[in-house]
Design a protein around this motif. Structure first.
Motif, PDB file in Angstrom:
ATOM      1  N   ASP A 137       4.303  57.927  25.074  1.00 59.10           N
ATOM      2  CA  ASP A 137       4.744  59.059  24.264  1.00 59.10           C
ATOM      3  C   ASP A 137       4.669  60.353  25.067  1.00 59.10           C
ATOM      4  O   ASP A 137       3.737  60.550  25.854  1.00 59.10           O
ATOM      5  N   HIS A 138       5.637  61.252  24.848  1.00 66.39           N
ATOM      6  CA  HIS A 138       5.690  62.509  25.591  1.00 66.39           C
ATOM      7  C   HIS A 138       6.106  63.667  24.693  1.00 66.39           C
ATOM      8  O   HIS A 138       6.801  63.485  23.695  1.00 66.39           O
ATOM      9  N   ARG A 139       5.675  64.871  25.103  1.00 64.57           N
ATOM     10  CA  ARG A 139       6.140  66.102  24.481  1.00 64.57           C
ATOM     11  C   ARG A 139       7.445  66.529  25.134  1.00 64.57           C
ATOM     12  O   ARG A 139       7.783  66.077  26.233  1.00 64.57           O
ATOM     13  N   VAL A 140       8.172  67.423  24.455  1.00 64.99           N
ATOM     14  CA  VAL A 140       9.472  67.854  24.967  1.00 64.99           C
ATOM     15  C   VAL A 140       9.342  68.441  26.363  1.00 64.99           C
ATOM     16  O   VAL A 140      10.133  68.122  27.266  1.00 64.99           O
ATOM     17  N   ARG A 141       8.355  69.311  26.580  1.00 65.39           N
ATOM     18  CA  ARG A 141       8.237  69.957  27.890  1.00 65.39           C
ATOM     19  C   ARG A 141       7.949  68.951  28.993  1.00 65.39           C
ATOM     20  O   ARG A 141       8.351  69.142  30.140  1.00 65.39           O
ATOM     21  N   GLU A 142       7.270  67.853  28.647  1.00 64.32           N
ATOM     22  CA  GLU A 142       7.029  66.806  29.641  1.00 64.32           C
ATOM     23  C   GLU A 142       8.319  66.055  29.953  1.00 64.32           C
ATOM     24  O   GLU A 142       8.579  65.714  31.113  1.00 64.32           O
ATOM     25  N   LEU A 143       9.125  65.813  28.930  1.00 61.76           N
ATOM     26  CA  LEU A 143      10.405  65.149  29.142  1.00 61.76           C
ATOM     27  C   LEU A 143      11.347  66.028  29.958  1.00 61.76           C
ATOM     28  O   LEU A 143      12.107  65.526  30.797  1.00 61.76           O
ATOM     29  N   VAL A 144      11.285  67.342  29.728  1.00 65.28           N
ATOM     30  CA  VAL A 144      12.092  68.277  30.516  1.00 65.28           C
ATOM     31  C   VAL A 144      11.767  68.126  31.998  1.00 65.28           C
ATOM     32  O   VAL A 144      12.661  68.081  32.858  1.00 65.28           O
ATOM     33  N   THR A 145      10.479  68.034  32.305  1.00 62.55           N
ATOM     34  CA  THR A 145      10.053  67.875  33.697  1.00 62.55           C
ATOM     35  C   THR A 145      10.474  66.522  34.254  1.00 62.55           C
ATOM     36  O   THR A 145      10.956  66.417  35.380  1.00 62.55           O
ATOM     37  N   ARG A 167       1.637  72.842  16.703  1.00 64.88           N
ATOM     38  CA  ARG A 167       2.936  73.437  17.002  1.00 64.88           C
ATOM     39  C   ARG A 167       3.772  72.542  17.899  1.00 64.88           C
ATOM     40  O   ARG A 167       4.953  72.802  18.136  1.00 64.88           O
ATOM     41  N   ASP A 168       3.159  71.504  18.418  1.00 67.34           N
ATOM     42  CA  ASP A 168       3.814  70.608  19.366  1.00 67.34           C
ATOM     43  C   ASP A 168       4.059  69.252  18.723  1.00 67.34           C
ATOM     44  O   ASP A 168       3.455  68.918  17.692  1.00 67.34           O
ATOM     45  N   SER A 169       4.941  68.455  19.310  1.00 70.37           N
ATOM     46  CA  SER A 169       5.237  67.110  18.807  1.00 70.37           C
ATOM     47  C   SER A 169       5.282  66.119  19.959  1.00 70.37           C
ATOM     48  O   SER A 169       5.638  66.471  21.086  1.00 70.37           O
ATOM     49  N   TYR A 170       4.925  64.884  19.643  1.00 72.34           N
ATOM     50  CA  TYR A 170       5.063  63.777  20.581  1.00 72.34           C
ATOM     51  C   TYR A 170       6.229  62.897  20.134  1.00 72.34           C
ATOM     52  O   TYR A 170       6.410  62.643  18.941  1.00 72.34           O
ATOM     53  N   TYR A 171       6.999  62.426  21.110  1.00 76.83           N
ATOM     54  CA  TYR A 171       8.121  61.544  20.822  1.00 76.83           C
ATOM     55  C   TYR A 171       7.786  60.134  21.272  1.00 76.83           C
ATOM     56  O   TYR A 171       7.186  59.917  22.328  1.00 76.83           O
TER      57      TYR A 171
END
Length: 244
Positions: A31-39, A71-75
């Motif tokens: 699972d990842h957060r959006v900012r991690e997926l961006v990277t 404020r954050d989400s995991y996908y």
């Protein structure tokens, strides 16, 4: 040549896009957060968010609020849904292309599961991986702030649903395994992910964002065990392929 008029399978339309495929591949590992997926994919956040929305609408990806930072989400990638969709995609082209079921036997691997209290999620994962590998994997669990005892509902769900007895097990502190070498360190708690230390040998770090069934509204222990069991079943062949 005449057209059959058959619609392109949904999975094929979603996964065929290069960026969406890269997002699926990234989420297949954890699972990842959006900012991690961006990277990970090297694309702008607005583009990543747009394609994540399409994957969510297609039922392949789900999102949950982080228990560490609301404020954050995991996908999370629904691998069972992907497996079924892949089978349907092959069968849509020709019935003979439906993949046969296959069993994977893992190599001996050392795996550590981590959550905050080590009273529910991580001991459930520890027990289920040991169960699914017939004891061939070296599995343990620990917590950043362990409780005094395992949660009674976690013990009950594993006993009634899987025939696993955890009555003699007690929570462990992360400090007790700090010098051990692991192939995988898997965090199941957003808070524990932030507190989890580094381990010798640079094990592979994976995060599963699983809500605490003891505190999360609308979550129960049976559902949590089912979620973890699904993730474990998909982990087993990965261990066999990557750990020698």
């Amino acid at each position: 040549m005449t057209s059959t008029g058959q619609a392109t399978p949904t999975f094929l339309r979603l996964a065929a896009h290069p960026l969406r495929w890269r997002l699926l591949a990234a989420l297949a590992g954890g699972d990842h957060r959006v900012r991690e997926l961006v990277t990970l994919v090297g694309e702008p956040q607005n583009l990543v968010s747009y394609h994540l929305r399409l994957l969510r609408e297609g039922g392949l990806v789900t999102g949950t609020r982080s228990s560490f930072d609301g404020r954050d989400s995991y996908y999370h990638l629904d691998l069972d849904r992907c497996a079924a969709a892949l089978a349907e995609t092959g069968a849509a082209l020709h019935p003979a292309l439906r993949p046969p079921a296959s069993a994977s036997v893992p190599a001996r691997a050392a795996v550590l599961f981590v959550c905050t209290g080590n009273s529910a999620r991580s001991p459930i994962a520890e027990a289920l991986l040991r169960h699914h590998t017939g004891g061939r994997a070296e599995v343990t669990s620990a917590g950043s702030r362990p409780k005094d005892r395992l949660h009674a509902e976690a013990v009950r769900v594993l006993r009634d649903g899987y025939g696993i007895d955890l009555t003699a097990q007690r929570p462990r502190h992360l400090d007790s395994v700090a010098r051990r070498r692991f192939d995988y360190v898997i965090t199941l708690c957003d808070k524990a992910r932030e507190a989890c230390p580094d381990f010798p040998g640079r094990p592979r770090r994976v995060h599963w964002s699983v809500a605490d069934p003891a505190t999360a509204a609308g979550t129960d222990f049976r559902r949590t065990a089912t979620d973890i069991d699904t993730r474990i079943r998909h982990l087993v062949p990965v261990l066999g392929a990557t750990v020698q």
